[in-house]
Design an enzyme around this catalytic site. Structure first.
Site, PDB file in Angstrom:
ATOM      1  N   TYR A 124      80.757   2.324  57.684  1.00 44.14           N
ATOM      2  CA  TYR A 124      81.233   2.546  56.299  1.00 44.14           C
ATOM      3  C   TYR A 124      81.225   4.037  55.973  1.00 44.14           C
ATOM      4  O   TYR A 124      82.238   4.606  55.535  1.00 44.14           O
ATOM      5  CB  TYR A 124      80.347   1.778  55.308  1.00 44.14           C
ATOM      6  CG  TYR A 124      80.478   2.290  53.882  1.00 44.14           C
ATOM      7  CD1 TYR A 124      81.629   2.044  53.134  1.00 44.14           C
ATOM      8  CD2 TYR A 124      79.461   3.054  53.285  1.00 44.14           C
ATOM      9  CE1 TYR A 124      81.763   2.540  51.838  1.00 44.14           C
ATOM     10  CE2 TYR A 124      79.585   3.540  51.990  1.00 44.14           C
ATOM     11  CZ  TYR A 124      80.739   3.284  51.279  1.00 44.14           C
ATOM     12  OH  TYR A 124      80.871   3.779  49.993  1.00 44.14           O
ATOM     13  N   THR A 161      81.147   9.170  48.464  1.00 45.01           N
ATOM     14  CA  THR A 161      79.756   8.690  48.393  1.00 45.01           C
ATOM     15  C   THR A 161      78.778   9.698  48.989  1.00 45.01           C
ATOM     16  O   THR A 161      79.151  10.480  49.889  1.00 45.01           O
ATOM     17  CB  THR A 161      79.645   7.353  49.163  1.00 45.01           C
ATOM     18  OG1 THR A 161      78.276   7.020  49.338  1.00 45.01           O
ATOM     19  CG2 THR A 161      80.291   7.423  50.542  1.00 45.01           C
ATOM     20  N   ASP A 162      77.537   9.642  48.532  1.00 43.74           N
ATOM     21  CA  ASP A 162      76.499  10.511  49.118  1.00 43.74           C
ATOM     22  C   ASP A 162      76.196  10.119  50.568  1.00 43.74           C
ATOM     23  O   ASP A 162      75.582  10.890  51.307  1.00 43.74           O
ATOM     24  CB  ASP A 162      75.217  10.475  48.269  1.00 43.74           C
ATOM     25  CG  ASP A 162      74.596   9.093  48.101  1.00 43.74           C
ATOM     26  OD1 ASP A 162      75.146   8.111  48.638  1.00 43.74           O
ATOM     27  OD2 ASP A 162      73.559   8.997  47.415  1.00 43.74           O
ATOM     28  N   GLU A 163      76.643   8.918  50.984  1.00 44.03           N
ATOM     29  CA  GLU A 163      76.327   8.471  52.348  1.00 44.03           C
ATOM     30  C   GLU A 163      77.012   9.327  53.409  1.00 44.03           C
ATOM     31  O   GLU A 163      76.652   9.262  54.580  1.00 44.03           O
ATOM     32  CB  GLU A 163      76.697   6.996  52.528  1.00 44.03           C
ATOM     33  CG  GLU A 163      75.908   6.111  51.597  1.00 44.03           C
ATOM     34  CD  GLU A 163      75.810   4.665  52.035  1.00 44.03           C
ATOM     35  OE1 GLU A 163      76.182   4.355  53.178  1.00 44.03           O
ATOM     36  OE2 GLU A 163      75.347   3.851  51.223  1.00 44.03           O
ATOM     37  N   LYS A 171      84.292   6.716  55.131  1.00 38.21           N
ATOM     38  CA  LYS A 171      84.414   7.469  53.871  1.00 38.21           C
ATOM     39  C   LYS A 171      84.455   8.979  54.167  1.00 38.21           C
ATOM     40  O   LYS A 171      85.185   9.730  53.509  1.00 38.21           O
ATOM     41  CB  LYS A 171      83.249   7.156  52.933  1.00 38.21           C
ATOM     42  CG  LYS A 171      83.219   5.751  52.376  1.00 38.21           C
ATOM     43  CD  LYS A 171      84.373   5.416  51.436  1.00 38.21           C
ATOM     44  CE  LYS A 171      84.308   6.115  50.100  1.00 38.21           C
ATOM     45  NZ  LYS A 171      85.416   5.671  49.198  1.00 38.21           N
TER      46      LYS A 171
HETATM   47  P1  NAD Z   1      83.757  -2.819  45.356  1.00 39.99           P
HETATM   48  O1  NAD Z   1      83.632  -3.310  46.753  1.00 39.99           O
HETATM   49  O2  NAD Z   1      83.033  -3.520  44.267  1.00 39.99           O
HETATM   50  O3  NAD Z   1      85.317  -2.785  44.930  1.00 39.99           O
HETATM   51  C1  NAD Z   1      86.319  -2.356  45.798  1.00 39.99           C
HETATM   52  C2  NAD Z   1      87.664  -2.804  45.219  1.00 39.99           C
HETATM   53  O4  NAD Z   1      88.688  -2.334  46.105  1.00 39.99           O
HETATM   54  C3  NAD Z   1      87.830  -4.328  45.132  1.00 39.99           C
HETATM   55  O5  NAD Z   1      88.406  -4.688  43.898  1.00 39.99           O
HETATM   56  C4  NAD Z   1      88.771  -4.664  46.283  1.00 39.99           C
HETATM   57  O6  NAD Z   1      89.578  -5.808  46.045  1.00 39.99           O
HETATM   58  C5  NAD Z   1      89.606  -3.393  46.365  1.00 39.99           C
HETATM   59  N1  NAD Z   1      90.180  -3.185  47.705  1.00 39.99           N
HETATM   60  C6  NAD Z   1      89.535  -3.255  48.897  1.00 39.99           C
HETATM   61  N2  NAD Z   1      90.407  -3.028  49.888  1.00 39.99           N
HETATM   62  C7  NAD Z   1      91.616  -2.773  49.319  1.00 39.99           C
HETATM   63  C8  NAD Z   1      92.902  -2.461  49.819  1.00 39.99           C
HETATM   64  N3  NAD Z   1      93.116  -2.344  51.134  1.00 39.99           N
HETATM   65  N4  NAD Z   1      93.923  -2.262  48.947  1.00 39.99           N
HETATM   66  C9  NAD Z   1      93.706  -2.382  47.611  1.00 39.99           C
HETATM   67  N5  NAD Z   1      92.510  -2.695  47.080  1.00 39.99           N
HETATM   68  C10 NAD Z   1      91.482  -2.891  47.920  1.00 39.99           C
HETATM   69  O7  NAD Z   1      83.361  -1.293  45.441  1.00 39.99           O
HETATM   70  P2  NAD Z   1      82.610  -0.370  44.384  1.00 39.99           P
HETATM   71  O8  NAD Z   1      81.152  -0.506  44.567  1.00 39.99           O
HETATM   72  O9  NAD Z   1      83.222  -0.570  43.065  1.00 39.99           O
HETATM   73  O10 NAD Z   1      83.019   1.079  44.948  1.00 39.99           O
HETATM   74  C11 NAD Z   1      84.200   1.719  44.507  1.00 39.99           C
HETATM   75  C12 NAD Z   1      84.336   3.039  45.235  1.00 39.99           C
HETATM   76  O11 NAD Z   1      83.205   3.857  44.954  1.00 39.99           O
HETATM   77  C13 NAD Z   1      84.392   2.915  46.751  1.00 39.99           C
HETATM   78  O12 NAD Z   1      85.322   3.851  47.238  1.00 39.99           O
HETATM   79  C14 NAD Z   1      82.987   3.279  47.214  1.00 39.99           C
HETATM   80  O13 NAD Z   1      83.016   3.841  48.502  1.00 39.99           O
HETATM   81  C15 NAD Z   1      82.595   4.283  46.165  1.00 39.99           C
HETATM   82  N6  NAD Z   1      81.161   4.388  45.862  1.00 39.99           N
HETATM   83  C16 NAD Z   1      80.451   3.291  45.497  1.00 39.99           C
HETATM   84  C17 NAD Z   1      79.115   3.422  45.141  1.00 39.99           C
HETATM   85  C18 NAD Z   1      78.282   2.234  44.709  1.00 39.99           C
HETATM   86  O14 NAD Z   1      77.082   2.375  44.534  1.00 39.99           O
HETATM   87  N7  NAD Z   1      78.860   1.058  44.495  1.00 39.99           N
HETATM   88  C19 NAD Z   1      78.504   4.686  45.182  1.00 39.99           C
HETATM   89  C20 NAD Z   1      79.258   5.786  45.598  1.00 39.99           C
HETATM   90  C21 NAD Z   1      80.592   5.636  45.913  1.00 39.99           C
HETATM   91  O1  DAU Z   2      74.808   5.610  48.190  1.00 40.05           O
HETATM   92  C1  DAU Z   2      76.040   5.141  47.758  1.00 40.05           C
HETATM   93  C2  DAU Z   2      76.348   3.824  48.420  1.00 40.05           C
HETATM   94  O2  DAU Z   2      75.501   2.856  47.801  1.00 40.05           O
HETATM   95  C3  DAU Z   2      77.809   3.412  48.291  1.00 40.05           C
HETATM   96  O3  DAU Z   2      78.610   4.340  48.970  1.00 40.05           O
HETATM   97  C4  DAU Z   2      78.033   2.002  48.873  1.00 40.05           C
HETATM   98  O4  DAU Z   2      79.362   1.600  48.649  1.00 40.05           O
HETATM   99  C5  DAU Z   2      77.091   1.048  48.158  1.00 40.05           C
HETATM  100  O5  DAU Z   2      77.215  -0.240  48.712  1.00 40.05           O
HETATM  101  C6  DAU Z   2      75.651   1.533  48.277  1.00 40.05           C
HETATM  102  O6  DAU Z   2      75.201   1.450  49.648  1.00 40.05           O
HETATM  103  P1  DAU Z   2      73.713   0.971  50.024  1.00 40.05           P
HETATM  104  O7  DAU Z   2      73.681   0.484  51.411  1.00 40.05           O
HETATM  105  O8  DAU Z   2      72.718   2.005  49.632  1.00 40.05           O
HETATM  106  O9  DAU Z   2      73.573  -0.251  48.950  1.00 40.05           O
HETATM  107  P2  DAU Z   2      72.971  -1.732  49.116  1.00 40.05           P
HETATM  108  O10 DAU Z   2      72.915  -2.308  47.741  1.00 40.05           O
HETATM  109  O11 DAU Z   2      73.643  -2.513  50.182  1.00 40.05           O
HETATM  110  O12 DAU Z   2      71.483  -1.439  49.608  1.00 40.05           O
HETATM  111  C7  DAU Z   2      70.594  -0.621  48.848  1.00 40.05           C
HETATM  112  C8  DAU Z   2      69.288  -0.528  49.637  1.00 40.05           C
HETATM  113  O13 DAU Z   2      68.659  -1.817  49.648  1.00 40.05           O
HETATM  114  C9  DAU Z   2      69.469  -0.156  51.093  1.00 40.05           C
HETATM  115  O14 DAU Z   2      68.380   0.656  51.494  1.00 40.05           O
HETATM  116  C10 DAU Z   2      69.417  -1.493  51.836  1.00 40.05           C
HETATM  117  C11 DAU Z   2      68.476  -2.311  50.976  1.00 40.05           C
HETATM  118  N1  DAU Z   2      68.741  -3.770  50.934  1.00 40.05           N
HETATM  119  C12 DAU Z   2      69.994  -4.193  50.632  1.00 40.05           C
HETATM  120  C13 DAU Z   2      70.295  -5.535  50.581  1.00 40.05           C
HETATM  121  C14 DAU Z   2      71.684  -6.007  50.258  1.00 40.05           C
HETATM  122  C15 DAU Z   2      67.711  -4.678  51.169  1.00 40.05           C
HETATM  123  O15 DAU Z   2      66.551  -4.283  51.420  1.00 40.05           O
HETATM  124  N2  DAU Z   2      68.007  -6.005  51.115  1.00 40.05           N
HETATM  125  C16 DAU Z   2      69.260  -6.484  50.841  1.00 40.05           C
HETATM  126  O16 DAU Z   2      69.456  -7.728  50.837  1.00 40.05           O
END
Ligand code: NAD
Ligand code: DAU
Length: 356
Positions: A155, A130-132, A159
């Site tokens: 988190y 992730t970019d985080e 990562k």
């Molecule tokens: P998500 O939370 O929707 O899905 C995670 C999945 O992993 C779920 O199906 C969960 O059951 C499974 N899981 C969790 N713990 C586990 C374990 N111990 N063993 C096996 N399975 C397990 O997450 P997402 O948003 O789909 O993100 C997927 C990946 O991409 C993550 O690694 C996250 O860090 C990365 N990522 C997400 C975003 C985003 O915007 N969602 C952006 C950048 C990177």
């Molecule tokens: O940047 C990549 C990341 O993006 C991934 O690595 C993470 O897995 C994914 O969850 C996401 O993280 P963020 O914290 O950026 O996503 P989230 O949707 O939780 O929040 C997006 C922005 O919105 C953040 O600035 C917090 C804000 N927010 C979020 C929620 C849930 C609110 O203002 N209100 C809310 O209720």
């Protein structure tokens, strides 16, 4: 060393948001690939995301931290590509329960790397990061692959640790590892605790829209299908030992996203097919509720994707305008998917954790 996708691919976390989109993507574009999905089905793992998936597909319920199980999967299925999506992914939850994030995101990744080292001959281990990991930006500039690692939340720290362990397996053992670092994804099947699906569902239920702090934090949004395409192209054309940033050239303040969702949903509810879902007259900016800020809230993320564009030839295809309408329509067309989550077991869990 190009890696053909017509082989056995172990996807971890395939029942989550991006993982399930990626399984559908492979199923459509690489129907000969043998797909193995290892997922422990945490609160956000949902097999409903994968209903109808066919062709060479095996689901295994299990934890990536379970070394015995993971080794058995490598012995039984002999995957030559591993795409590790499995993670605890929600920043707010990591603030409440850091240890779970360390276990899954760090130890789980190390267990997978170890099994790959032991069993995989040629192939590729793709660590989805992730970019985080780069922390927070000021008003100017973008994250490149050379940016310093400065994670701020439990988190993102977990990562970052996983990335470092993955890279160590490349350097020390020669395991072919690639790390991708993506910005915020949006699209179908995203769990409704994350900003965009949470807001869509709350708008439809005429509930308050909790915006953290002043709403001016910036995220760089990428449509999930574009992310899936990037992963496939990295597998096909990427170089082991390299890191590739993936971003959508699409920075937006949270408050702008929330207002846009209100506007678009109000418009869509004027259409006959959606008219019965909610009363558009009651959907307006008064629903916005500025609430206490997230502790350590990163101000701005922005990805410079020059490397993946130049070296791999990937570029995002979906504009935010197109992607957000597709996303809203998906949630309107699949209300039951969200309702099953919101009214199911998750309801108590969510209320206990956040009190909202
Ligand atoms: P998500 O939370 O929707 O899905 C995670 C999945 O992993 C779920 O199906 C969960 O059951 C499974 N899981 C969790 N713990 C586990 C374990 N111990 N063993 C096996 N399975 C397990 O997450 P997402 O948003 O789909 O993100 C997927 C990946 O991409 C993550 O690694 C996250 O860090 C990365 N990522 C997400 C975003 C985003 O915007 N969602 C952006 C950048 C990177
Ligand atoms: O940047 C990549 C990341 O993006 C991934 O690595 C993470 O897995 C994914 O969850 C996401 O993280 P963020 O914290 O950026 O996503 P989230 O949707 O939780 O929040 C997006 C922005 O919105 C953040 O600035 C917090 C804000 N927010 C979020 C929620 C849930 C609110 O203002 N209100 C809310 O209720």
């Amino acid at each position: 060393m190009p890696c053909p996708l017509e082989s056995t691919i172990l996807i971890t976390g395939g029942a989550g948001f991006i993982g399930s989109n990626y399984l559908w993507h492979l199923n459509k574009h690489h129907p000969n690939a043998k797909l193995v999905n290892l997922d422990s089905l945490t609160y956000c793992g949902n097999l409903a995301n994968l209903e109808g998936l066919k062709n060479n597909y095996t689901f295994i319920k299990g934890n990536i931290c379970d070394s015995q199980l993971v080794n058995k999967i490598f012995e039984d299925h002999q995957p030559n590509i591993i795409v590790n999506f499995a993670a605890e992914s929600h920043v707010d939850r990591s603030i409440l329960d850091p240890q779970l994030f360390l276990k899954t995101n760090i130890i789980g990744t190390q267990v997978l790397l170890d099994a790959a080292k032991k069993h995989m001959r040629d192939g590729l281990f793709l660590q989805v990061s992730t970019d985080e990991v780069y922390g927070s930006l000021g008003p100017e500039g973008c994250f490149t692959e050379e940016s310093a690692l400065k994670p701020n939340s439990p988190y993102s720290a977990s990562k970052t640790s996983a990335d470092l362990i993955a890279y160590a397996y490349y350097k020390t053992y020669g395991l072919p590892v690639i790390i991708t670092r993506c910005s915020n994804n949006y699209g179908p099947y995203q769990f409704p605790e994350k900003l965009i699906p949470l807001m869509i569902n709350n708008i439809l239920q005429l509930k308050k829209l909790p915006v953290y702090g002043d709403g001016k934090n910036v995220r760089d949004w990428l449509y999930v299908e574009d992310h899936c395409k990037a992963i496939t192209q990295v597998i096909e054309k990427g170089t082991p030992g390299q890191i590739y940033n993936i971003g959508g050239h699409n920075e937006m303040q949270n408050i702008a996203i929330v207002k846009l969702l209100i506007d678009k949903i109000s418009q869509l509810l004027q259409e006959e097919s959606y008219a019965k879902l909610a009363n558009p007259d009651k959907i307006n900016y008064d629903l916005i509720d500025f609430v206490k800020d997230r502790p350590g809230h990163d101000k701005r993320y922005a990805i410079d994707p020059t490397k993946i564009e130049n070296e791999i030839g990937w570029t995002p295809e979906t504009t935010f305008e197109q992607g957000i309408v597709k996303t809203i329509k998906w949630y309107l067309d699949n209300l039951k998917w969200s309702q099953n989550i919101i009214n199911g077991e998750y309801k108590n869990y969510y209320q206990n954790m956040y009190g909202k």
